[in-house]
Scaffold this motif. Structure first.
Motif: not given
Length: 266
Positions: A54-64, A66-74, A201-207
């Motif tokens: 499904q392409g490139l995606q960002l995933q937080l690695l911890e218990d519980l 949320p699923g990955p975030v990717r850019v999907d225009f389709l 925001m949970r994924l991106f705020r640290p970055f």
């Protein structure tokens, strides 16, 4: 659509690795790792930038997590808004000045995942996107490349051009005709509380943190734009420090502060 990295892919405090989701993606993952300066192996990583079907995606690695975030225009929200979003009646369209016979050239200087830029491109506006965080820019680039292979969406993303770098510096050294409209949506502590936005925001705020340079960003935009600057804000958030908007368009959760310079269509 590819620009040179302007800074390291992530802050020193954030531990992230590149992770192929199948052996067939290892070579491409290694290329991303080299480009972003990130490791393929990092046992104590907090995040993984994953590459798979499904392409490139960002995933937080911890218990519980949320699923990955990717850019999907389709598919998903972007496809639904493209088909049923209200066209030129949408508030963002009114904010940037879309009207019969007028599709302004827009610079989205805080592109993020490209959702607003995609809406404007869907309406026929040529849009240049700037994203300064290299990992988010990589997700956006991957989404644009995948969308370019779809017959229906390709004409839309053909109107979208991605630059990766610091928007203030890029606007200050702009060597092309000035964009008619510059669109800003700075990161802000009090954002939309929907489940999707909270997940991202949970994924991106640290970055990315908050855009503490928003006043300088607004000043640079006002200097460059030929016709107007539009700033998207949470509905109850204060205006950005500096010049005051001439007027605002307000919705349920967001508002658009308008800084006009010249009438569009003139």
């Amino acid at each position: 659509m590819r620009g040179p990295p302007a800074r390291s892919a992530c802050p020193m405090s954030v531990k992230i690795r590149i992770e192929p989701l199948a052996p067939s993606f290892r070579e491409a993952a290694a290329a991303w790792a080299a480009r972003l300066g990130l490791p393929l192996e990092l046992a104590e990583a907090e995040f993984a930038l994953q590459l798979g079907d499904q392409g490139l995606q960002l995933q937080l690695l911890e218990d519980l997590a949320p699923g990955p975030v990717r850019v999907d225009f389709l598919e998903g929200a972007a496809a639904h808004r493209r088909q049923f979003g209200g066209g030129s009646g949408q508030m963002i369209a009114k904010a940037v000045g879309v009207q019969p016979g007028v599709r302004p050239q827009v610079l989205d200087a805080t592109a993020g995942l490209g959702r607003d830029a995609f809406v404007l491109a869907t309406l026929g506006c040529p849009v240049t996107l700037i994203e300064r965080q290299p990992i988010i820019a990589a997700l956006l680039e991957d989404g644009l490349l995948r969308a370019a292979g779809d017959a229906e969406v390709a004409p839309i993303v053909a109107r979208m051009r991605l630059l990766q770098g610091d928007a203030i510096a890029l606007m200050g050294a702009w060597g092309e005709a000035p964009p008619q409209v510059i669109y800003l949506d700075p990161m802000f502590p009090h954002r939309d509380k929907s489940a999707l936005v909270k997940k991202e925001m949970r994924l991106f705020r640290p970055f990315v943190g908050d855009d503490l340079d928003a006043p300088a960003l607004l000043a640079a935009a006002l200097q460059l734009a030929s016709h107007r600057v539009v700033v998207k804000r949470p509905r109850k958030a204060p205006v950005i420090e500096g010049a005051r908007p001439a007027y605002s368009l307000e919705g349920k959760s967001s508002r658009y502060d308008i800084y006009p310079k010249k009438k569009l269509g003139s």
